[in-house]
Design a protein around this motif. Structure first.
Motif, PDB file in Angstrom:
ATOM      1  N   SER A 173      -2.525 -21.804  35.535  1.00 11.02           N
ATOM      2  CA  SER A 173      -2.915 -21.829  36.945  1.00 11.02           C
ATOM      3  C   SER A 173      -2.098 -20.860  37.797  1.00 11.02           C
ATOM      4  N   GLU A 174      -0.861 -20.585  37.417  1.00 10.20           N
ATOM      5  CA  GLU A 174      -0.017 -19.654  38.168  1.00 10.20           C
ATOM      6  C   GLU A 174      -0.194 -18.212  37.714  1.00 10.20           C
ATOM      7  N   GLN A 216      -5.231 -17.460  39.012  1.00 12.51           N
ATOM      8  CA  GLN A 216      -5.451 -17.085  40.404  1.00 12.51           C
ATOM      9  C   GLN A 216      -6.887 -16.598  40.629  1.00 12.51           C
ATOM     10  N   THR A 269      -9.315 -19.229  41.289  1.00 15.27           N
ATOM     11  CA  THR A 269      -9.351 -19.753  42.655  1.00 15.27           C
ATOM     12  C   THR A 269      -9.904 -18.722  43.644  1.00 15.27           C
ATOM     13  N   GLN A 278      -8.686 -15.583  44.013  1.00 16.96           N
ATOM     14  CA  GLN A 278      -7.654 -14.644  44.419  1.00 16.96           C
ATOM     15  C   GLN A 278      -7.595 -13.497  43.416  1.00 16.96           C
ATOM     16  N   SER A 308      -6.076  -9.544  42.842  1.00 10.94           N
ATOM     17  CA  SER A 308      -5.193  -8.459  43.251  1.00 10.94           C
ATOM     18  C   SER A 308      -5.462  -7.261  42.343  1.00 10.94           C
ATOM     19  N   GLU A 339      -2.347  -6.566  40.199  1.00 15.80           N
ATOM     20  CA  GLU A 339      -2.211  -7.484  39.066  1.00 15.80           C
ATOM     21  C   GLU A 339      -3.316  -7.247  38.048  1.00 15.80           C
TER      22      GLU A 339
END
Length: 101
Positions: A16-17, A22, A25, A27, A29, A32
């Motif tokens: 989840s982290e 991400q 959810t 999110q 980047s 990333e």
């Protein structure tokens, strides 16, 4: 990078982290995403390599998972064009690494 190390890193990304957690959810980047692509590119397999089942499960699911998350990225106001390019890039790296039928 060693197969065991890549497997561990991919498992972390699915948490989840992690990056894929991400994305789940909504999110996304681009920085990333670029790092994640580099991780995938670091996997080198020779023609006769046997791929451990766990690594294979972490890889084969990526294209479907990423395509499903596009709506979530859009809902969160993410850069949909960059995300779609990222999804295509992941597919291309997997094809280069694993081959196609």
């Amino acid at each position: 990078m060693e197969i065991n190390n890549i497997t561990e890193r991919l498992e972390e990304e699915w948490d989840s982290e992690g990056f894929l957690g991400q994305v789940r959810t909504g999110q996304f980047s681009t920085n990333e995403g670029a790092d994640f692509l580099e991780l995938l590119r670091s996997l080198e397999l020779d023609e006769n390599a046997c791929i451990p089942k766990r690594l294979l499960s972490l890889l084969w699911y990526l294209p479907s998972f990423l395509s499903w998350q596009g709506d979530r990225v859009a809902e969160k106001g993410g850069d949909v064009v960059a995300y779609e390019k990222f999804v295509t890039d992941v597919q291309n790296v997997l094809e280069e690494t694993l081959g196609v039928p």
